[in-house]
Every structure is written in structure tokens, then in C-alpha cells.
Design an enzyme around this catalytic site. Sequence first.
Site, short mmCIF file in Angstrom:
data_model
loop_
_atom_site.label_atom_id
_atom_site.label_comp_id
_atom_site.label_asym_id
_atom_site.label_seq_id
_atom_site.Cartn_x
_atom_site.Cartn_y
_atom_site.Cartn_z
N LYS A 156 -8.08 9.50 5.02
CA LYS A 156 -9.14 8.78 4.30
C LYS A 156 -9.97 9.71 3.42
O LYS A 156 -10.29 10.83 3.83
CB LYS A 156 -10.02 8.06 5.32
CG LYS A 156 -11.13 7.21 4.76
CD LYS A 156 -10.68 6.21 3.72
CE LYS A 156 -9.60 5.26 4.22
NZ LYS A 156 -9.02 4.44 3.13
N ASP A 209 -2.69 9.46 7.45
CA ASP A 209 -1.88 8.37 6.88
C ASP A 209 -0.48 8.86 6.53
O ASP A 209 0.48 8.08 6.56
CB ASP A 209 -2.58 7.78 5.66
CG ASP A 209 -3.84 7.06 6.10
OD1 ASP A 209 -4.88 7.72 6.23
OD2 ASP A 209 -3.76 5.85 6.39
N ARG A 256 0.87 -1.19 0.00
CA ARG A 256 0.00 0.00 0.00
C ARG A 256 0.90 1.24 0.00
O ARG A 256 1.87 1.29 0.76
CB ARG A 256 -0.93 0.00 1.23
CG ARG A 256 -1.89 -1.20 1.25
CD ARG A 256 -2.99 -1.01 2.27
NE ARG A 256 -3.91 0.04 1.88
CZ ARG A 256 -4.84 0.56 2.69
NH1 ARG A 256 -4.93 0.13 3.94
NH2 ARG A 256 -5.65 1.51 2.28
O1 MRU Z 1 -7.50 2.50 4.14
P1 MRU Z 1 -7.32 2.38 5.61
O2 MRU Z 1 -8.50 1.90 6.35
O3 MRU Z 1 -6.04 1.65 5.98
O4 MRU Z 1 -7.13 3.88 5.96
C1 MRU Z 1 -6.37 4.35 6.95
C2 MRU Z 1 -7.23 4.92 7.95
O5 MRU Z 1 -7.66 4.20 8.83
C3 MRU Z 1 -7.66 6.30 7.92
O6 MRU Z 1 -7.27 7.05 6.86
C4 MRU Z 1 -7.39 6.92 9.26
O7 MRU Z 1 -8.15 8.04 9.35
C5 MRU Z 1 -5.93 7.27 9.47
S1 MRU Z 1 -4.94 5.91 9.77
C6 MRU Z 1 -5.13 5.68 11.40
#
Ligand code: MRU
Length: 358
Positions: A248, A237, A91
Site C-alpha cells: 500500500k 501485494d 486490479r
Molecule cells: O488496495 P487494497 O486495500 O486492496 O490494498 C491491499 C492491501 O490491503 C495492502 O496493501 C496490504 O498491506 C497488503 S494486502 C494484504
Amino acid sequence: MRVNGIPYRTVWLEGSTVHLIDQRRLPARFEILELPTVQQTAEAIRTMTVRGAGAIGVAAGFAMAQAALLAPASGVREALEQAAAIIRATRPTAQNLFYAVQRIVDGTRSAHSVDEIRRRAVVIAQRMADEDAASGERIGIVGASLIRDGASVMTHCNAGWLAFADWGTALAPIYVAHRAGKRVSVIVNETRPRGQGAKLTAWELGQEGVSHTLIPDTAAGYAMAQKLVDLIIVGADRIAANGDVANKIGTYALAVLAQAHQIPFYVAAPTTTIDAACPEGSKIPIEERSADEVVWTSGVTDDGAETRVRTAPEHTPARNWAFDVTPAALIRGLITDRGMIRPEPQAIAEVMTAAATR
Ligand code: MRU
């Protein structure tokens, strides 16, 4: 945190096997998966069986430790290199994953024997998991001061303990405030298309006994206009050196709405999410996932069977950006394990310099 009264971490290592909570099955089923190989752990990250910036960082660290433990003595360094490449390709957006892999690459470089490489890889991976959990708790303490008794906090996606080794980031201040006896209620955005708010945040808050209300993402502006939101806290992230934040998909729209309604908008993240080498948000790689996630949705039927249904006409073209970028100017503050930081280059550089000496 506890599930049915039993304390759990999201990801852990036993021997050379990675154990993790299967986040694809929640909230219908609480199941622990055992992953005996690096390839299986990497696949769990790619398929979001484990997800959330911190949790995939911790899983990446344990996958590197697995590589060191499982390789034949003659090929440990090669195995670490291969594992690093496999894990980095899972990812692209969350900085914690790249941080974890690099820390093990750097930390094992000067080891003089196979045993020493293996020992260091395991020790560093476990240390990163423990640091991740401790950071979440500190973020909780720093952020809880923002939450007054009776506050209503909006959050997006899942930046709770499932997204880290423990505690979480955006939800950690809520947990600390709740445990201190403050009345706090949470507005949980559903978070299309994968529904991390509906499936994971609602489940987590329920396990902790925190009052919460689920809303469709499209209702966030109305909720703000109705003065139902005192404060917004989201996770991150990746944070660029200038304070722009990738989080997100949907976070950017919330930040714009928050500004229009003069609602304080905070981002909670450990300093391991800051990418000092990335000058601004436009340079953050944004993951685009399968359009199927937009066109299909999954859940449980009344009799408990897990199922998936298509919600758009067959062959409908769709786009599925997993993250967006919120400009620093829309963010009131970064709630970190090193205190509250202004989302500005100098403040971020100072905290990264301090973190480098950890
Ligand atoms: O795609 P994901 O579920 O791995 O996304 C990451 C997240 O959980 C969110 O973007 C979150 O707000 C930040 S990461 C703790």
C-alpha cells in the site's frame, strides 16, 4: 475470526453464489453481499467491495468456479477463458489474484467432461481459500516470536483477516501473540486516501480486543522518533524475485523512516504473493486509481448516516497511486507460511521451488 462472537470468513461460496463482507461499509455497517454472477464478483473486486491481496485472490478463485458452474454445458471452457480475462482486468498489482485465476485454468485443463471441469474448479477454489486461511495462521505463529511482551507494533493499511480469507498476514502475529497472553499494542496508520487503517484495521483490532492507537500517516516519523515503535509489520501485494515488495502507498516512506530510526521492518505475506517471474520491484504493475479518492473522503455523520465530502478545491488535479515499492534492502525479513525468509533472490527461489511441490 469472529464478528460479534460469530466466526466469519471474508469471502465464501454457497452453491454458485459468492458471499462476501462488504468492506466499503465498514466500520459503519457489517453487511454480507450475495453475488450470483461472475460479472458481479469481478465488479466487487474492482470497486474494492472486497479488497486485500489474499481476499481478492480467493474471490477470483470463486468467480472462476462461478463461471464453470453457470455456463451452459456446451460453453464451459469459453466461459472460463472469458472469466479469466474479466477477473485479470479488475486490479493489476496483487499477485494472489493472478495466481488464483491461473491455478484454476491449469487445474481444469486436463478435465475430460463438463462435470469434471465444474467439480475441479469448485474444489480448487475452495482449496485456495482454505490454504489462504491456513497460511495466515502459520504466518501468525512464525511472526509472533518477534513480538515480546509489552511490544508496540506499527502497521499500515489493512493486512488483517479482512484482507485474506481469514487470519491475515501483518496482523496475524499480533493476534497469535495477543491470544498467547502477551501484552501488545498496535499503532495503526490511517492510510490515506481510502483509510483502510482507520476503517478496517482499527475495526478488526477492536473486534479482537487488541489495544491500538490510530495515527495520521504523517505522524509515523514522529512516533518512531519518540521511541513509541518497537517493530513494524506490513503486508504485501506482490513480492518480486529479488525481494522488493509492492504494498500500500506509504509503505516505502515507512521503511526509509524505520531504517533511519533502526526499527526492524518486516513484511508478512503468503508465498502465493511472490511473483517468481518478476525480477525486481520496478517491474511490478502499480495500480493508479481515480483521483476522486484523493479529493473526496467518506465516513459517517454523528447520526450514523454514511456520507462523502470533498476536501480539496473543486477541479484540483490529483494523483492516486495505490501502491509503492519498498526495496529489499530496507526489509529485515519476509514472514511467510514457509517460515522467515531473507528478502534475497536465492532464499526466495528456494522457497518457491519448495512451494511448487505443494
Ligand atoms: O488496495 P487494497 O486495500 O486492496 O490494498 C491491499 C492491501 O490491503 C495492502 O496493501 C496490504 O498491506 C497488503 S494486502 C494484504
